[in-house]
Scaffold this motif. Structure first.
Motif, PDB file in Angstrom:
ATOM      1  N   SER A  73       0.826  -1.203   0.000  1.00 59.72           N
ATOM      2  CA  SER A  73       0.000   0.000   0.000  1.00 59.72           C
ATOM      3  C   SER A  73       0.868   1.264   0.000  1.00 59.72           C
ATOM      4  O   SER A  73       0.500   2.280  -0.586  1.00 59.72           O
ATOM      5  CB  SER A  73      -0.921   0.005   1.226  1.00 59.72           C
ATOM      6  OG  SER A  73      -1.862  -1.048   1.135  1.00 59.72           O
ATOM      7  N   ASP A  74       2.035   1.194   0.649  1.00 65.47           N
ATOM      8  CA  ASP A  74       2.984   2.312   0.608  1.00 65.47           C
ATOM      9  C   ASP A  74       3.952   2.066  -0.544  1.00 65.47           C
ATOM     10  O   ASP A  74       5.134   1.783  -0.356  1.00 65.47           O
ATOM     11  CB  ASP A  74       3.735   2.411   1.941  1.00 65.47           C
ATOM     12  CG  ASP A  74       4.682   3.615   1.985  1.00 65.47           C
ATOM     13  OD1 ASP A  74       4.521   4.520   1.133  1.00 65.47           O
ATOM     14  OD2 ASP A  74       5.561   3.633   2.846  1.00 65.47           O
ATOM     15  N   LEU A  75       3.430   2.187  -1.759  1.00 65.66           N
ATOM     16  CA  LEU A  75       4.187   1.822  -2.949  1.00 65.66           C
ATOM     17  C   LEU A  75       5.423   2.694  -3.141  1.00 65.66           C
ATOM     18  O   LEU A  75       6.419   2.262  -3.712  1.00 65.66           O
ATOM     19  CB  LEU A  75       3.280   1.922  -4.180  1.00 65.66           C
ATOM     20  CG  LEU A  75       3.833   1.417  -5.510  1.00 65.66           C
ATOM     21  CD1 LEU A  75       4.240  -0.044  -5.409  1.00 65.66           C
ATOM     22  CD2 LEU A  75       2.797   1.611  -6.616  1.00 65.66           C
ATOM     23  N   ALA A  76       5.367   3.934  -2.649  1.00 60.40           N
ATOM     24  CA  ALA A  76       6.503   4.840  -2.823  1.00 60.40           C
ATOM     25  C   ALA A  76       7.754   4.361  -2.094  1.00 60.40           C
ATOM     26  O   ALA A  76       8.841   4.867  -2.341  1.00 60.40           O
ATOM     27  CB  ALA A  76       6.122   6.244  -2.349  1.00 60.40           C
ATOM     28  N   SER A  77       7.611   3.374  -1.207  1.00 56.31           N
ATOM     29  CA  SER A  77       8.761   2.846  -0.464  1.00 56.31           C
ATOM     30  C   SER A  77       9.511   1.759  -1.222  1.00 56.31           C
ATOM     31  O   SER A  77      10.421   1.131  -0.667  1.00 56.31           O
ATOM     32  CB  SER A  77       8.298   2.293   0.889  1.00 56.31           C
ATOM     33  OG  SER A  77       7.791   3.318   1.706  1.00 56.31           O
ATOM     34  N   LEU A  78       9.155   1.530  -2.484  1.00 54.17           N
ATOM     35  CA  LEU A  78       9.768   0.424  -3.217  1.00 54.17           C
ATOM     36  C   LEU A  78      11.288   0.576  -3.297  1.00 54.17           C
ATOM     37  O   LEU A  78      11.829   1.685  -3.375  1.00 54.17           O
ATOM     38  CB  LEU A  78       9.160   0.289  -4.607  1.00 54.17           C
ATOM     39  CG  LEU A  78       9.382   1.392  -5.647  1.00 54.17           C
ATOM     40  CD1 LEU A  78      10.656   1.152  -6.439  1.00 54.17           C
ATOM     41  CD2 LEU A  78       8.200   1.460  -6.604  1.00 54.17           C
ATOM     42  N   GLN A  79      11.966  -0.577  -3.289  1.00 54.38           N
ATOM     43  CA  GLN A  79      13.424  -0.610  -3.322  1.00 54.38           C
ATOM     44  C   GLN A  79      13.970  -1.290  -4.579  1.00 54.38           C
ATOM     45  O   GLN A  79      15.188  -1.336  -4.784  1.00 54.38           O
ATOM     46  CB  GLN A  79      13.947  -1.354  -2.079  1.00 54.38           C
ATOM     47  CG  GLN A  79      13.584  -0.685  -0.764  1.00 54.38           C
ATOM     48  CD  GLN A  79      14.140   0.717  -0.664  1.00 54.38           C
ATOM     49  OE1 GLN A  79      15.320   0.967  -0.918  1.00 54.38           O
ATOM     50  NE2 GLN A  79      13.284   1.669  -0.301  1.00 54.38           N
ATOM     51  N   PHE A  80      13.107  -1.830  -5.402  1.00 59.46           N
ATOM     52  CA  PHE A  80      13.532  -2.481  -6.645  1.00 59.46           C
ATOM     53  C   PHE A  80      14.388  -1.490  -7.442  1.00 59.46           C
ATOM     54  O   PHE A  80      13.984  -0.358  -7.680  1.00 59.46           O
ATOM     55  CB  PHE A  80      12.297  -2.881  -7.453  1.00 59.46           C
ATOM     56  CG  PHE A  80      12.581  -3.718  -8.664  1.00 59.46           C
ATOM     57  CD1 PHE A  80      12.388  -5.087  -8.630  1.00 59.46           C
ATOM     58  CD2 PHE A  80      13.030  -3.152  -9.847  1.00 59.46           C
ATOM     59  CE1 PHE A  80      12.625  -5.872  -9.746  1.00 59.46           C
ATOM     60  CE2 PHE A  80      13.286  -3.914 -10.966  1.00 59.46           C
ATOM     61  CZ  PHE A  80      13.087  -5.281 -10.921  1.00 59.46           C
ATOM     62  N   SER A  81      15.564  -1.938  -7.873  1.00 61.12           N
ATOM     63  CA  SER A  81      16.508  -0.996  -8.487  1.00 61.12           C
ATOM     64  C   SER A  81      16.694  -1.251  -9.975  1.00 61.12           C
ATOM     65  O   SER A  81      16.604  -2.390 -10.452  1.00 61.12           O
ATOM     66  CB  SER A  81      17.866  -1.089  -7.785  1.00 61.12           C
ATOM     67  OG  SER A  81      18.474  -2.344  -8.024  1.00 61.12           O
ATOM     68  N   ALA A  82      16.932  -0.171 -10.688  1.00 59.80           N
ATOM     69  CA  ALA A  82      17.290  -0.226 -12.102  1.00 59.80           C
ATOM     70  C   ALA A  82      18.476   0.712 -12.301  1.00 59.80           C
ATOM     71  O   ALA A  82      18.337   1.934 -12.253  1.00 59.80           O
ATOM     72  CB  ALA A  82      16.109   0.183 -12.972  1.00 59.80           C
ATOM     73  N   GLU A  83      19.650   0.131 -12.512  1.00 57.62           N
ATOM     74  CA  GLU A  83      20.881   0.921 -12.670  1.00 57.62           C
ATOM     75  C   GLU A  83      21.241   0.990 -14.150  1.00 57.62           C
ATOM     76  O   GLU A  83      21.351  -0.036 -14.825  1.00 57.62           O
ATOM     77  CB  GLU A  83      22.011   0.275 -11.876  1.00 57.62           C
ATOM     78  CG  GLU A  83      23.305   1.069 -11.914  1.00 57.62           C
ATOM     79  CD  GLU A  83      24.427   0.402 -11.140  1.00 57.62           C
ATOM     80  OE1 GLU A  83      25.545   0.959 -11.098  1.00 57.62           O
ATOM     81  OE2 GLU A  83      24.177  -0.688 -10.562  1.00 57.62           O
ATOM     82  N   LEU A  84      21.385   2.204 -14.653  1.00 60.71           N
ATOM     83  CA  LEU A  84      21.665   2.411 -16.072  1.00 60.71           C
ATOM     84  C   LEU A  84      23.174   2.363 -16.324  1.00 60.71           C
ATOM     85  O   LEU A  84      23.939   3.137 -15.741  1.00 60.71           O
ATOM     86  CB  LEU A  84      21.097   3.758 -16.522  1.00 60.71           C
ATOM     87  CG  LEU A  84      21.197   4.064 -18.018  1.00 60.71           C
ATOM     88  CD1 LEU A  84      20.444   3.015 -18.840  1.00 60.71           C
ATOM     89  CD2 LEU A  84      20.666   5.464 -18.305  1.00 60.71           C
ATOM     90  N   LYS A  85      23.603   1.443 -17.212  1.00 66.83           N
ATOM     91  CA  LYS A  85      24.999   1.321 -17.595  1.00 66.83           C
ATOM     92  C   LYS A  85      25.099   1.166 -19.107  1.00 66.83           C
ATOM     93  O   LYS A  85      24.598   0.192 -19.677  1.00 66.83           O
ATOM     94  CB  LYS A  85      25.637   0.093 -16.917  1.00 66.83           C
ATOM     95  CG  LYS A  85      25.785   0.193 -15.411  1.00 66.83           C
ATOM     96  CD  LYS A  85      26.481  -1.040 -14.865  1.00 66.83           C
ATOM     97  CE  LYS A  85      26.683  -0.946 -13.351  1.00 66.83           C
ATOM     98  NZ  LYS A  85      27.357  -2.161 -12.805  1.00 66.83           N
ATOM     99  N   ASP A  86      25.691   2.158 -19.739  1.00 64.40           N
ATOM    100  CA  ASP A  86      25.931   2.099 -21.184  1.00 64.40           C
ATOM    101  C   ASP A  86      24.670   1.765 -21.973  1.00 64.40           C
ATOM    102  O   ASP A  86      24.658   0.890 -22.844  1.00 64.40           O
ATOM    103  CB  ASP A  86      27.030   1.073 -21.503  1.00 64.40           C
ATOM    104  CG  ASP A  86      28.353   1.403 -20.822  1.00 64.40           C
ATOM    105  OD1 ASP A  86      28.683   2.599 -20.735  1.00 64.40           O
ATOM    106  OD2 ASP A  86      29.033   0.455 -20.365  1.00 64.40           O
ATOM    107  N   GLY A  87      23.582   2.439 -21.642  1.00 60.58           N
ATOM    108  CA  GLY A  87      22.345   2.267 -22.391  1.00 60.58           C
ATOM    109  C   GLY A  87      21.539   1.039 -22.009  1.00 60.58           C
ATOM    110  O   GLY A  87      20.560   0.718 -22.690  1.00 60.58           O
TER     111      GLY A  87
END
Length: 394
Positions: A135-149
């Motif tokens: 319910s507190d979706l803004a607390s998500l920790q799933f990460s997406a790190e951008l490297k060379d496109g």
């Protein structure tokens, strides 16, 4: 206030009804009415049957391949679909991510993803909730790190509906950390067969496999799979949630459940003269449930009027979510009470498994499954907070 549909809309209703009665796969309708889970092949076949008519993306504008129906026609179509016992369309593609893509995505992304969503050949799942962010979706920790496109995805999504049938998942991922929790969240699409993705089933209390957890370990997706601007995923998700919460209404399905209750309650299943519908208390509760569906329908009409202007349902959709889920639970409680009517007779030593009426198991399963409706999609407590703050301005 005149709530009658025009003669043209009623003629449209008859065309839709004829299609479901004569052309839609009858084996799928029979399996759905029996409360049995569909296989992935059956889900695809069901939705492609609608897609072949151009009816799957029923609410999409014509410019994106939708039928261009009026609000009234969309409503009548949904009503007839549920009346016929056709499986509810998996909403993650046509109801949720489709509008986000044709509203915020690039032209290349629209060409890549919209055709498969529109014709039903490609299934989608929604990756929002995490073990520590529901319910507190803004607390998500799933990460997406951008490297060379390329984005490197790591994390854990849970309560992921229909992932076992899906080809793609759209998800919220943290791409940076801003001052507010809502900042730095991006909207990314990922194929579910990508290396590093693991889908694990979650069997719910009704015995069904609807939910899943999805784990990502160093999953690589191109930067071009991000919808819109980086860090604006929260904005796009709120746009989507308006459509999600409005989609819970399912008036036709609720009326079908009430007809089922009245039909069974009028019978004398114990072989005697007693009928459950003759119980004043039970009859009153059935009438109250019917009135609740009428009230829900009026609320849906008000929301749809806003949609006819081309906008999103907005925060007022929280009202529909609350009313729809509590009304569903109100109806399924009556179904449970109906099955309890047979429990005493079945408890006798002379009772046989064949004495259990065929509707008992699916009705009890519907009751258990319905308990979750006021939790998923944002709990009803959270929806009341949204209404108080953003609708009423309290």
């Amino acid at each position: 206030m005149n709530l009658d549909f025009s003669p043209e809309t009623e003629a449209f209703r008859l065309r839709v009804r004829e299609f479901f009665e004569t052309e839609f796969p009858k084996d799928i309708i029979a399996k759905n009415r029996a409360g049995e889970a569909l296989t992935t092949e059956e889900v695809r076949r069901s939705e492609m049957a609608l897609g072949s008519k151009g009816w799957l993306a029923s609410a999409w504008p014509a410019e994106y391949g939708g039928p261009g129906w009026s609000i009234e026609e969309q409503y009548v179509f949904d009503e007839e679909l549920e009346r016929a016992g056709v499986p509810t369309v998996t909403p993650m593609g046509v109801v949720y991510v489709g509008p986000v893509i044709y509203t915020f995505a690039s032209e290349a992304q629209k060409q890549k993803w919209l055709p498969g969503i529109r014709d039903g050949s490609v299934g989608w799942a929604q990756g929002y909730s995490e073990p520590g962010a529901g319910s507190d979706l803004a607390s998500l920790q799933f990460s997406a790190e951008l490297k060379d496109g390329t984005y490197i995805l790591n994390g854990h999504k849970i309560w992921t509906s229909a992932a076992q049938h899906a080809d793609w998942i759209f998800l919220l991922a943290r791409t940076s950390r801003g001052e507010k929790k809502q900042q730095g969240i991006s909207f990314i699409c990922c194929p579910l067969d990508a290396p590093g993705v693991t889908v694990r089933p979650i069997i719910t209390i009704d015995g069904k496999h609807v939910l899943n957890e999805v784990l990502f370990e160093d999953v690589e997706v191109p930067e071009g799979h991000r919808i819109g601007e980086e860090g604006k995923g929260w904005t796009y998700s709120q746009y989507l949630l308006g459509f999600e919460r409005t989609s819970y209404a399912r008036i036709g399905g609720k009326r079908a459940m009430l007809r089922h209750i009245r039909d069974i309650a009028r019978a004398a299943p114990d072989g005697g003269n007693h009928r459950l519908i003759d119980e004043p208390g039970f009859a009153r509760k059935v009438t109250e449930a019917e009135m609740a569906v009428d009230g829900l329908e009026m609320t849906v009409f008000r929301i749809l009027s806003a949609l006819s202007a081309g906008g999103s349902p907005g925060d007022a959709a929280s009202t529909v979510k609350i009313l729809a889920t509590t009304t569903h639970q109100q109806i399924t409680e009556l179904m449970l009470e109906m099955t309890a009517f047979h429990a005493q007779a079945f408890g006798k030593a002379s009772a046989l498994p064949s004495d259990i009426p065929p509707y008992a198991a699916p009705d009890v399963a519907a009751y258990f499954g319905g308990r979750a409706q006021s939790i998923y999609g944002g709990t009803n407590e959270i929806q009341r907070n949204i209404i108080a703050k953003k609708v009423l301005g309290i």
